[in-house]
Design a protein around this motif. Structure first.
Motif, mmCIF file in Angstrom:
data_model
loop_
_atom_site.group_PDB
_atom_site.id
_atom_site.type_symbol
_atom_site.label_atom_id
_atom_site.label_comp_id
_atom_site.label_asym_id
_atom_site.label_seq_id
_atom_site.Cartn_x
_atom_site.Cartn_y
_atom_site.Cartn_z
ATOM 1 N N UNK A 180 3.960 5.088 2.115
ATOM 2 C CA UNK A 180 3.926 4.498 3.457
ATOM 3 C C UNK A 180 2.769 3.510 3.598
ATOM 4 N N UNK A 181 1.612 3.846 3.053
ATOM 5 C CA UNK A 181 0.452 2.955 3.131
ATOM 6 C C UNK A 181 0.701 1.654 2.377
ATOM 7 N N UNK A 182 1.264 1.770 1.183
ATOM 8 C CA UNK A 182 1.557 0.577 0.396
ATOM 9 C C UNK A 182 2.634 -0.271 1.078
ATOM 10 N N UNK A 183 3.598 0.392 1.698
ATOM 11 C CA UNK A 183 4.687 -0.326 2.351
ATOM 12 C C UNK A 183 4.278 -1.036 3.628
ATOM 13 N N UNK A 184 3.105 -0.667 4.154
ATOM 14 C CA UNK A 184 2.607 -1.300 5.381
ATOM 15 C C UNK A 184 1.313 -2.079 5.126
ATOM 16 N N UNK A 185 1.030 -2.363 3.832
ATOM 17 C CA UNK A 185 -0.204 -3.071 3.476
ATOM 18 C C UNK A 185 -1.441 -2.371 4.021
ATOM 19 N N UNK A 186 -1.405 -1.043 3.955
ATOM 20 C CA UNK A 186 -2.495 -0.189 4.397
ATOM 21 C C UNK A 186 -2.828 -0.364 5.874
ATOM 22 N N UNK A 187 -1.815 -0.613 6.675
ATOM 23 C CA UNK A 187 -1.958 -0.575 8.127
ATOM 24 C C UNK A 187 -1.847 0.899 8.525
ATOM 25 N N UNK A 189 -2.278 2.625 11.291
ATOM 26 C CA UNK A 189 -1.521 2.967 12.494
ATOM 27 C C UNK A 189 -0.020 2.891 12.240
ATOM 28 N N UNK A 190 0.412 1.837 11.564
ATOM 29 C CA UNK A 190 1.836 1.667 11.279
ATOM 30 C C UNK A 190 2.332 2.740 10.321
ATOM 31 N N UNK A 191 1.535 3.052 9.296
ATOM 32 C CA UNK A 191 1.915 4.093 8.336
ATOM 33 C C UNK A 191 1.995 5.453 9.023
ATOM 34 N N UNK A 192 1.071 5.704 9.951
ATOM 35 C CA UNK A 192 1.081 6.966 10.692
ATOM 36 C C UNK A 192 2.343 7.096 11.525
ATOM 37 N N UNK A 193 2.742 6.006 12.182
ATOM 38 C CA UNK A 193 3.983 6.028 12.967
ATOM 39 C C UNK A 193 5.187 6.257 12.064
ATOM 40 N N UNK A 194 5.172 5.631 10.923
ATOM 41 C CA UNK A 194 6.287 5.761 9.981
ATOM 42 C C UNK A 194 6.458 7.204 9.517
ATOM 43 N N UNK A 195 5.340 7.895 9.325
ATOM 44 C CA UNK A 195 5.390 9.278 8.852
ATOM 45 C C UNK A 195 5.431 10.295 9.985
ATOM 46 N N UNK A 196 5.190 9.827 11.218
ATOM 47 C CA UNK A 196 5.204 10.741 12.358
ATOM 48 C C UNK A 196 3.971 11.620 12.434
ATOM 49 N N UNK A 197 2.805 11.082 12.008
ATOM 50 C CA UNK A 197 1.559 11.842 12.063
ATOM 51 C C UNK A 197 0.511 11.021 12.800
ATOM 52 N N UNK A 198 -0.621 11.642 13.074
ATOM 53 C CA UNK A 198 -1.706 10.939 13.754
ATOM 54 C C UNK A 198 -2.558 10.145 12.766
ATOM 55 N N UNK A 199 -3.295 9.181 13.295
ATOM 56 C CA UNK A 199 -4.148 8.370 12.429
ATOM 57 C C UNK A 199 -5.223 9.215 11.748
ATOM 58 N N UNK A 228 4.183 2.015 -10.217
ATOM 59 C CA UNK A 228 4.371 3.402 -10.626
ATOM 60 C C UNK A 228 5.327 4.125 -9.680
ATOM 61 N N UNK A 229 5.173 3.901 -8.376
ATOM 62 C CA UNK A 229 6.075 4.535 -7.412
ATOM 63 C C UNK A 229 7.506 4.030 -7.580
ATOM 64 N N UNK A 230 7.652 2.722 -7.824
ATOM 65 C CA UNK A 230 8.986 2.173 -8.040
ATOM 66 C C UNK A 230 9.639 2.773 -9.281
ATOM 67 N N UNK A 231 8.850 2.965 -10.320
ATOM 68 C CA UNK A 231 9.379 3.597 -11.537
ATOM 69 C C UNK A 231 9.828 5.028 -11.248
#
Length: 237
Positions: A180-187, A189-199, A228-231
């Motif tokens: 999630x962090x990599x997919x949001x360029x380490x944003x 807040x956005x990664x937290x929303x994506x995972x449904x957790x707090x910052x 590595x994750x893609x692999x």
């Protein structure tokens, strides 16, 4: 090799720590050691954490809530709770002990004042021993080249190896967090929303990721982690 609670108790820094309950669970793996003085600590757990507490939060908590608090830690996947019996308690609260006995959950106590910084430093050195990632890894080969030349698994281990040694639950949680962090360029807040957790939860997990993998916010490191994750995804892992 995974580090167990028994391994940590054998460290000099943990000398004097006693096991009140859960002796049968001391062989369970520990993934992290964390200081916690909040009643909802279970929300931040990824699994396998040993929590350290001075008892300040428990002292303010009604006795009727102390047992449920410990149960929430067990349900959250914590490996144990270490309570310092100095300032707030002279003995472990009875509801806490009763819940620990019922669940066979490791409840540890120290009857002398200890430095939690020393405990976490010693524990993390033991947990991370042998898990360092090579400082330089080839990041140029593309996914196809890695797969075709049979180097995919080696590349995954080089970049994600410390995470892959974790038990299933924390492994899955931290891999999903990294993704999630990599997919949001380490944003965060956005990664937290994506995972449904707090910052706050994200910052806690980022601390774990950085300790295990190195500087995860370094651009070159991120490229290797993405590959590595893609692999792994390509292999159905």
């Amino acid at each position: 090799m995974q580090t167990t609670l028994q391994d940590l108790l054998a460290l000099p820094a943990f000398a004097g720590v006693e096991v009140l309950c859960g002796q049968g669970q001391l062989g369970q793996p520990v993934t992290w050691v964390h200081i916690s003085e909040v009643p909802d600590a279970a929300r931040f757990l990824t699994g396998g954490e040993l929590l350290l507490s001075t008892g300040s939060m428990l002292a303010q908590m009604p006795q009727a809530e102390q047992g449920p608090y410990l149960r929430s830690l067990a349900q959250g996947g914590a490996s144990g709770l270490l309570l310092e019996l100095v300032r707030h308690f002279q003995e472990a609260p009875k509801p806490l002990v009763a819940a620990a006995q019922e669940l066979n959950f490791p409840l540890l106590v120290s009857c002398r004042e200890v430095s939690f910084a020393d405990l976490t430093r010693a524990a993390h050195a033991r947990l991370l021993a042998g898990q360092s990632v090579p400082l330089e890894s080839s990041l140029e080969p593309l996914l196809a080249a890695l797969q075709e030349t049979g180097r995919a698994e080696m590349f995954i281990q080089a970049h994600l190896g410390p995470l892959l040694t974790l038990p299933l639950r924390p492994r899955a949680t931290l891999l999903a967090t990294l993704d999630a962090l990599l997919g949001t360029n380490f944003n965060v807040a956005e990664a937290a929303r994506k995972l449904g957790v707090r910052r706050q939860t994200m910052y806690y997990r980022m601390e774990q990721l950085s300790a295990m993998l190195g500087d995860v916010q370094d651009a070159k490191k991120q490229l290797g982690l993405r590959l590595a994750l893609e692999l792994m995804h390509g292999q159905g892992q």
